[in-house]
Design an enzyme around this catalytic site. Structure first.
Site, short mmCIF file in Angstrom:
data_model
loop_
_atom_site.label_atom_id
_atom_site.label_comp_id
_atom_site.label_asym_id
_atom_site.label_seq_id
_atom_site.Cartn_x
_atom_site.Cartn_y
_atom_site.Cartn_z
CE1 TYR A 193 4.42 -7.62 -10.00
CE2 TYR A 193 5.67 -9.26 -8.76
CZ TYR A 193 5.06 -8.03 -8.83
OH TYR A 193 5.08 -7.19 -7.73
CG ASN A 234 2.83 2.34 -6.17
OD1 ASN A 234 3.21 1.53 -5.33
ND2 ASN A 234 1.54 2.45 -6.51
CE LYS A 240 6.88 -4.92 -10.02
NZ LYS A 240 6.54 -3.51 -9.79
CB ILE A 275 2.72 8.76 -6.36
CG1 ILE A 275 3.58 9.53 -5.35
CG2 ILE A 275 2.64 7.28 -5.98
CD1 ILE A 275 3.03 9.53 -3.93
N1 LIG Z 1 1.63 -5.99 -2.39
C1 LIG Z 1 2.80 -6.63 -2.35
O1 LIG Z 1 2.99 -7.57 -1.56
C2 LIG Z 1 3.93 -6.17 -3.22
C3 LIG Z 1 5.16 -6.81 -3.06
C4 LIG Z 1 6.23 -6.41 -3.86
C5 LIG Z 1 6.06 -5.39 -4.78
N2 LIG Z 1 4.84 -4.80 -4.92
C6 LIG Z 1 4.72 -3.73 -5.91
O2 LIG Z 1 4.21 -2.57 -5.25
C7 LIG Z 1 3.50 -1.75 -6.18
C8 LIG Z 1 2.14 -1.39 -5.60
O3 LIG Z 1 1.41 -2.60 -5.48
P1 LIG Z 1 0.13 -2.77 -4.54
O4 LIG Z 1 0.37 -3.98 -3.75
O5 LIG Z 1 -0.21 -1.49 -3.87
O6 LIG Z 1 -0.94 -3.13 -5.68
P2 LIG Z 1 -2.47 -2.79 -5.87
O7 LIG Z 1 -3.16 -2.69 -4.57
O8 LIG Z 1 -2.95 -3.78 -6.87
O9 LIG Z 1 -2.42 -1.34 -6.53
C9 LIG Z 1 -1.86 -1.18 -7.80
C10 LIG Z 1 -2.03 0.26 -8.24
O10 LIG Z 1 -1.55 0.33 -9.59
C11 LIG Z 1 -2.55 0.95 -10.40
N3 LIG Z 1 -2.56 0.45 -11.77
C12 LIG Z 1 -2.64 -0.84 -12.18
N4 LIG Z 1 -2.71 -0.90 -13.51
C13 LIG Z 1 -2.68 0.38 -13.97
C14 LIG Z 1 -2.74 0.99 -15.25
N5 LIG Z 1 -2.88 0.26 -16.36
N6 LIG Z 1 -2.69 2.32 -15.33
C15 LIG Z 1 -2.59 3.08 -14.21
N7 LIG Z 1 -2.53 2.57 -12.97
C16 LIG Z 1 -2.59 1.24 -12.85
C17 LIG Z 1 -3.86 0.60 -9.72
O11 LIG Z 1 -4.84 1.54 -10.05
P3 LIG Z 1 -6.21 1.26 -10.88
O12 LIG Z 1 -6.42 -0.22 -10.96
O13 LIG Z 1 -7.23 2.00 -10.11
O14 LIG Z 1 -5.93 1.85 -12.21
C18 LIG Z 1 -3.47 0.71 -8.24
O15 LIG Z 1 -3.57 2.04 -7.79
C19 LIG Z 1 3.44 -2.56 -7.48
O16 LIG Z 1 4.44 -2.12 -8.36
C20 LIG Z 1 3.74 -3.99 -7.03
O17 LIG Z 1 4.30 -4.75 -8.07
C21 LIG Z 1 3.79 -5.17 -4.17
#
Ligand SMILES: NC(=O)c1ccc[n+]([C@@H]2O[C@H](COP(=O)([O-])OP(=O)(O)OC[C@H]3O[C@@H](n4cnc5c(N)ncnc54)[C@H](OP(=O)(O)O)[C@@H]3O)[C@@H](O)[C@H]2O)c1
Length: 230
Positions: A138, A72, A142, A5
């Site tokens: 974004y 993810n 996607k 993951i």
């Molecule tokens: N939240 C929503 O409502 C939502 C809706 C639709 C889709 N999504 C998708 O769901 C997925 C998870 O999102 P989330 O909401 O859990 O976001 P989040 O809370 O911002 O977490 C994002 C994760 O991605 C990691 N990440 C970001 N940049 C990175 C990099 N350069 N290298 C390695 N890891 C990196 C972050 O880790 P670090 O910053 O610690 O590196 C963190 O663990 C994403 O793909 C997002 O687009 C989210």
């Protein structure tokens, strides 16, 4: 089964890792930061915004009959119009959201033994299927992930390989990404009120609930098409 993951430090990735660990499954996290400690868990440090770091990442997981790669990790910032952005914003978002997943899919498909099964779950977004102003990078990153997934599935079918790939819009989840969206500048993001209202009306999904639903669907063939939603 062995589960890999990306983006496990918080949010959905963290919830998925913990839910799989609770089931006694071996998990490897890939990312910049790690917050999980467990006997069945290993972590590979990698900044997914660096093409070189992902390219040089060593893929050497324990032998298994079944691997699950969950792409993810995701990036939405900066939230503003393209005409107001730095030149490298698009490259960074596409690298994290689209190119790094593709690099990892290629590496995993080359690593997996011929007789093993590979399942890939790309975490996409409804925003890849519905345009929003100030999210152009974004949305497009996607949408590209969705189309890549469909084409890659056809390639694997042509090769007769035991691979399944899904590109999933998981719904609106209560994570740091949503906090960033709510904290964005109203002048730069005209849809911000919609996201403030979703939070106010308690409509955000909990990461652990989403993780459990994803696991259920993967286990019991709940995803009918490559491009899917929860
Ligand atoms: N939240 C929503 O409502 C939502 C809706 C639709 C889709 N999504 C998708 O769901 C997925 C998870 O999102 P989330 O909401 O859990 O976001 P989040 O809370 O911002 O977490 C994002 C994760 O991605 C990691 N990440 C970001 N940049 C990175 C990099 N350069 N290298 C390695 N890891 C990196 C972050 O880790 P670090 O910053 O610690 O590196 C963190 O663990 C994403 O793909 C997002 O687009 C989210």
């Amino acid at each position: 089964m062995f589960v890999i993951i990306t983006g496990v430090s918080r949010g959905l990735g963290n919830a998925l890792a913990n839910e799989y660990l609770k089931k006694g499954i071996l998990v490897a996290g890939i990312g910049r930061n790690n917050t999980i400690s467990h006997a069945n868990y290993s972590f590979k440090k990698c900044d997914l915004s660096s093409w070189n770091e992902v390219e040089n990442l060593e893929i050497n997981f324990p032998l298994s009959t079944e691997y699950l790669l969950i792409n993810n990790a995701g990036l939405i910032e900066p939230i503003n119009r393209i005409s107001d952005q730095d030149s490298d914003s698009s490259a960074r978002i596409f690298q994290v959201n689209t190119i790094a997943p593709i690099q990892l899919i290629r590496k995993m498909s080359q690593f997996c033994p011929e007789d093993s099964k590979l399942t890939i779950l790309n975490i996409s977004s409804g925003a890849g299927r519905r345009a929003l102003p100030s999210w152009a990078n974004y949305c497009a990153s996607k949408a590209a992930l969705d189309m890549f997934s469909s084409a890659f599935q056809l390639e694997e079918i042509e090769k007769g390989k035991n691979t399944e790939i899904y590109s999933l819009a998981p719904g609106v989840i209560d994570t740091e990404m949503q906090s960033l969206i709510r904290a964005s500048d109203t002048e730069k993001f005209s849809s911000k009120d919609n996201f403030l209202n979703l939070k106010k009306e308690n409509q955000l999904l909990r990461p652990n609930d989403v993780a459990q639903k994803i696991m259920y669907n993967l286990k019991f063939n709940g995803f009918k098409d490559v491009i899917c939603r929860l």
